[in-house]
Design a protein around this motif. Structure first.
Motif, mmCIF file in Angstrom:
data_model
loop_
_atom_site.group_PDB
_atom_site.id
_atom_site.type_symbol
_atom_site.label_atom_id
_atom_site.label_comp_id
_atom_site.label_asym_id
_atom_site.label_seq_id
_atom_site.Cartn_x
_atom_site.Cartn_y
_atom_site.Cartn_z
ATOM 1 N N GLN A 1 2.373 1.720 -3.508
ATOM 2 C CA GLN A 1 1.370 2.139 -4.486
ATOM 3 C C GLN A 1 0.992 3.605 -4.294
ATOM 4 O OE1 GLN A 1 -2.236 2.520 -3.552
ATOM 5 N NE2 GLN A 1 -2.714 3.209 -5.616
ATOM 6 N N LEU A 2 0.753 4.016 -3.049
ATOM 7 C CA LEU A 2 0.359 5.401 -2.796
ATOM 8 C C LEU A 2 1.490 6.375 -3.135
ATOM 9 C CD1 LEU A 2 -1.699 5.005 0.493
ATOM 10 C CD2 LEU A 2 -2.568 5.774 -1.739
ATOM 11 N N LYS A 3 2.732 6.007 -2.814
ATOM 12 C CA LYS A 3 3.876 6.871 -3.150
ATOM 13 C C LYS A 3 4.005 7.030 -4.662
ATOM 14 C CE LYS A 3 6.266 8.320 0.401
ATOM 15 N NZ LYS A 3 5.946 9.653 0.841
ATOM 16 N N ALA B 1 0.313 8.500 -6.161
ATOM 17 C CA ALA B 1 -0.300 9.721 -5.628
ATOM 18 C C ALA B 1 0.679 10.637 -4.906
ATOM 19 C CB ALA B 1 -1.449 9.344 -4.688
ATOM 20 N N ILE C 1 0.837 -1.201 0.000
ATOM 21 C CA ILE C 1 0.000 0.000 0.000
ATOM 22 C C ILE C 1 0.872 1.251 0.000
ATOM 23 C CG2 ILE C 1 -1.575 1.368 1.452
ATOM 24 C CD1 ILE C 1 -2.951 -1.326 2.160
ATOM 25 N N GLU C 2 1.908 1.240 0.821
ATOM 26 C CA GLU C 2 2.822 2.387 0.893
ATOM 27 C C GLU C 2 3.464 2.635 -0.476
ATOM 28 O OE1 GLU C 2 4.307 5.583 2.819
ATOM 29 O OE2 GLU C 2 3.140 4.105 3.929
ATOM 30 N N HIS D 1 -5.979 2.970 -4.825
ATOM 31 C CA HIS D 1 -5.826 2.419 -3.477
ATOM 32 C C HIS D 1 -6.869 1.332 -3.221
ATOM 33 C CE1 HIS D 1 -5.119 2.165 0.789
ATOM 34 N NE2 HIS D 1 -6.390 2.439 1.019
ATOM 35 N N HIS E 1 1.038 6.326 3.300
ATOM 36 C CA HIS E 1 -0.216 5.734 3.766
ATOM 37 C C HIS E 1 -0.840 6.563 4.895
ATOM 38 C CE1 HIS E 1 -2.521 1.859 5.055
ATOM 39 N NE2 HIS E 1 -3.298 2.731 4.470
ATOM 40 N N TYR F 1 -2.507 9.570 3.324
ATOM 41 C CA TYR F 1 -3.750 9.190 2.650
ATOM 42 C C TYR F 1 -4.866 9.047 3.674
ATOM 43 C CZ TYR F 1 -7.129 6.478 -0.033
ATOM 44 O OH TYR F 1 -8.278 6.047 -0.641
ATOM 45 N N ALA G 1 -6.339 9.541 -5.932
ATOM 46 C CA ALA G 1 -5.632 8.413 -5.313
ATOM 47 C C ALA G 1 -6.554 7.257 -4.935
ATOM 48 C CB ALA G 1 -4.894 8.898 -4.061
#
Length: 157
Positions: free
Chosen positions: A34-36, A39, A31-32, A120, A43, A46, A116
């Motif tokens: 993907q978000l970095k 977006a 998750i970290e 996510h 995390h 977000y 984002a």
């Protein structure tokens, strides 16, 4: 092994514990990433945007935000400062309490969250939700709800 009065974990209990640790760490890592990548957010950042988006008027007191995110005030302050620098959040003073500070979601913050969120949610679905049966999800939700209530203490009842 050690104290004979200790209730050691049996094989199934150990399997559950180790599975929880591994799944949590691996899921958080993905998750970290993907978000970095998609977006430019961590995390925790977000999750701050999500909580503010859900709040009336898009704002929450910093203390309330820290409580809902289960984080320290110092970590929250750091994350909100980073979001402020990016123009996604602003702070405002509480008119009735000189010590009170609100975090407020900006329009740019709403746009970033809207951009984002689909990626996510797709990742959470792909890595967790869609690989479990409805029964497994119910057991996890019930079990982790019980653990969370216990850890939050009597005030959570």
């Amino acid at each position: 092994m050690g104290d004979p009065g200790t209730r050691w974990l049996d094989d199934e209990e150990m399997r559950a514990w180790e599975g929880f640790l591994a799944a949590g760490a691996l899921l958080n890592r993905r998750i970290e990433q993907q978000l970095k990548e998609e977006a430019g957010l961590s995390h925790p950042q977000y999750e701050i945007l999500v909580r503010l988006d859900r709040a009336p008027g898009g704002e929450l007191r910093m203390t309330e935000l820290a409580d809902t995110l289960l984080t320290s005030k110092s970590n929250l302050t750091y994350q909100v400062t980073q979001l402020e620098k990016s123009g996604l959040v602003r702070r405002r003073s509480c008119p009735t309490d000189v010590r009170g500070v609100f975090a407020v979601l900006t329009e740019e913050g709403r746009r970033r969250l809207a951009d984002a969120a689909p990626g996510h949610v797709a990742l959470v679905r792909r890595l967790l939700i869609d690989v479990l049966s409805r029964e497994q999800l119910t057991v996890l939700a019930d079990g982790f709800g019980t653990v969370s209530r216990l850890l939050r203490g009597p005030a959570a009842d």
